[in-house]
Enzyme design. Structure first.
Site, PDB file in Angstrom:
ATOM      1  N   ASN A  45       0.812  -1.220   0.000  1.00  0.00           N
ATOM      2  CA  ASN A  45       0.000   0.000   0.000  1.00  0.00           C
ATOM      3  C   ASN A  45       0.843   1.267   0.000  1.00  0.00           C
ATOM      4  OD1 ASN A  45       0.998  -0.035   2.574  1.00  0.00           O
ATOM      5  ND2 ASN A  45      -0.949   0.467   3.571  1.00  0.00           N
ATOM      6  N   GLU A  47       3.325   2.049   2.247  1.00  0.00           N
ATOM      7  CA  GLU A  47       3.980   2.344   3.526  1.00  0.00           C
ATOM      8  C   GLU A  47       5.453   1.919   3.473  1.00  0.00           C
ATOM      9  OE1 GLU A  47       1.948   0.596   6.802  1.00  0.00           O
ATOM     10  OE2 GLU A  47       0.055   1.631   6.390  1.00  0.00           O
ATOM     11  N   ARG A 104      10.634  25.835  -2.504  1.00  0.00           N
ATOM     12  CA  ARG A 104      10.037  26.959  -3.227  1.00  0.00           C
ATOM     13  C   ARG A 104       8.812  27.519  -2.513  1.00  0.00           C
ATOM     14  NH1 ARG A 104       9.904  24.276  -9.166  1.00  0.00           N
ATOM     15  NH2 ARG A 104       9.750  22.429  -7.827  1.00  0.00           N
ATOM     16  N   GLN A 105       8.223  26.734  -1.632  1.00  0.00           N
ATOM     17  CA  GLN A 105       7.055  27.207  -0.881  1.00  0.00           C
ATOM     18  C   GLN A 105       7.534  27.776   0.451  1.00  0.00           C
ATOM     19  OE1 GLN A 105       3.647  24.528  -0.859  1.00  0.00           O
ATOM     20  NE2 GLN A 105       4.498  23.399  -2.587  1.00  0.00           N
ATOM     21  N   HIS A 138      16.712  27.521  -1.699  1.00  0.00           N
ATOM     22  CA  HIS A 138      16.033  28.417  -2.637  1.00  0.00           C
ATOM     23  C   HIS A 138      16.087  29.850  -2.136  1.00  0.00           C
ATOM     24  CE1 HIS A 138      13.445  29.390  -5.958  1.00  0.00           C
ATOM     25  NE2 HIS A 138      12.515  29.888  -5.166  1.00  0.00           N
ATOM     26  N   LYS A 202      11.741  39.619 -15.423  1.00  0.00           N
ATOM     27  CA  LYS A 202      10.716  38.663 -15.828  1.00  0.00           C
ATOM     28  C   LYS A 202       9.482  38.820 -14.958  1.00  0.00           C
ATOM     29  CE  LYS A 202      12.108  34.720 -12.930  1.00  0.00           C
ATOM     30  NZ  LYS A 202      12.625  33.353 -12.914  1.00  0.00           N
ATOM     31  N   ASP A 230      21.510  29.738 -11.306  1.00  0.00           N
ATOM     32  CA  ASP A 230      20.255  29.522 -10.588  1.00  0.00           C
ATOM     33  C   ASP A 230      20.465  28.415  -9.572  1.00  0.00           C
ATOM     34  OD1 ASP A 230      17.643  29.992  -9.878  1.00  0.00           O
ATOM     35  OD2 ASP A 230      16.818  29.699 -11.880  1.00  0.00           O
ATOM     36  N   ASP A 234      13.730  23.172 -12.927  1.00  0.00           N
ATOM     37  CA  ASP A 234      12.660  22.175 -12.843  1.00  0.00           C
ATOM     38  C   ASP A 234      12.183  21.795 -14.246  1.00  0.00           C
ATOM     39  OD1 ASP A 234      10.571  20.532 -12.163  1.00  0.00           O
ATOM     40  OD2 ASP A 234       9.584  21.948 -10.831  1.00  0.00           O
ATOM     41  N   GLY A 236      12.508  23.802 -16.909  1.00  0.00           N
ATOM     42  CA  GLY A 236      13.429  24.392 -17.879  1.00  0.00           C
ATOM     43  C   GLY A 236      12.872  25.519 -18.711  1.00  0.00           C
TER      44      GLY A 236
END
Length: 326
Positions: A45, A47, A104-105, A138, A202, A230, A234, A236
């Site tokens: 499952n 786990e 990124r968050q 990041h 940008k 950078d 991700d 690109g």
């Protein structure tokens, strides 16, 4: 009344998840240790189960796992390894995550959004981590999300050394993919011998992940070999558009240098056809053969990680690895 005395003995043990065993083997080789054997498997499952095959009581544990795809499985396995070490009485647990998942968050762009990078830090603290070691966050302030020491390593020396060695006879310019990385670009420019700086103006819609529009170049790039820097690539899309804008603006050629090769979806096709002369990554994340192309160079990060682990174990200075500029 009798008593017992003993001389404390430090014992470094290295543990590896299943995400990037090649990196762990290289780190172990540089440290001249062996990876602690373990049983790790997934149930039907999904786990995950982990058990270490040797006693870890009182050890200085370094638990290495790259948060690569499938990222949630890798993070969960990492947490379970830390929990197992805590319950087996490891003296100190250092989480070695060359790539910090969900980095990124790191802030709320709009209301009712999570700060998932903080959640990752909280989960590792709860699991039992005493310390975190990571490469090129990041944003640097993520270090403050973890309630304990964070060793923030920089891949700049590894990437810059390759560029200086390969393109010593070229007129270079360092290009930041956006205004937010100008300070990092300044460090790059200093390392490469005082090259000119430029950045790409940008725009990005926070409602559309992995999409950005490269509008124009701010800075002088005409006739120069541009080094686009950078922390990660991700899909690109942004990098491919940046290369296009630079070449249109008169750059003689473009090199792309990034620490983490996430390389999701169309990234390989975009990068290989972008017009960049070379795309350089470190191997903080596994990059399988099917995601490599003739213009890609992958540099080893293991020597840097191993040196940092040695400094932490020996109560030395991690900052000294970066000439005091960490």
């Amino acid at each position: 009344m009798s008593s017992m005395s003993a001389t404390p003995k430090k014992n470094l043990m290295l543990f590896s998840g299943r995400a990037h065993p090649e990196l762990a083997e290289q780190v172990a080789k540089h440290l001249d240790v062996t990876i602690t054997p373990q049983s790790a498997y997934s149930f039907a499952n999904g786990e995950i189960f982990v058990r270490f095959e040797e006693s870890v009581r009182g050890c200085d544990a370094f638990v290495l796992q790259s948060h690569s795809a499938p990222i949630n499985d890798q993070i969960m396995e990492h947490l379970i390894m830390v929990d197992a070490l805590k319950r087996a009485s490891a003296k100190r647990i250092t989480v070695v995550m060359p790539f910090w998942g969900y980095a990124r968050q790191d802030k709320k762009h709009r209301g009712r959004e999570p700060i998932s990078a903080r959640l990752i830090a909280d989960m590792f603290k709860t699991a039992g981590a005493d310390r975190i070691m990571t490469v090129d966050l990041h944003t640097a302030q993520i270090q403050g999300f973890f309630d304990g020491p964070v060793d923030h390593l920089f891949a700049l020396p590894v990437l810059a050394q390759h560029i200086k060695r390969t393109y010593a006879d070229h007129d270079l310019a360092v290009v930041s993919p956006d205004s937010g990385r100008v300070r990092l670009a300044e460090r790059w420019a200093e390392t490469l011998g005082g090259t000119p700086l430029a950045f790409i103006h940008k725009t990005r819609d926070p409602r559309k992940p992995n999409e950005a529009v490269a509008n124009r170049v701010v800075g002088e790039v005409e006739g120069r070999l541009c080094v686009v820097i950078d922390d990660m690539i991700d899909t690109g899309g942004t990098v491919a558009k940046t290369v296009e804008v630079l070449l249109k603006d008169g750059a003689s050629d473009v090199i792309v240098a990034a620490t983490h090769g996430v390389l999701s979806g169309p990234a390989v096709d975009r990068l290989s056809s972008s017009g960049a002369r070379e795309v350089i990554f470190t191997d903080t994340l596994p990059i399988p053969d099917e995601k490599r192309f003739p213009g890609m160079t992958v540099l080893p990060i293991a020597p840097l990680v191993a040196r940092a682990i040695h400094e932490v174990f020996d109560d030395g200075s991690v900052t000294s690895l970066f000439d005091g500029n960490a």
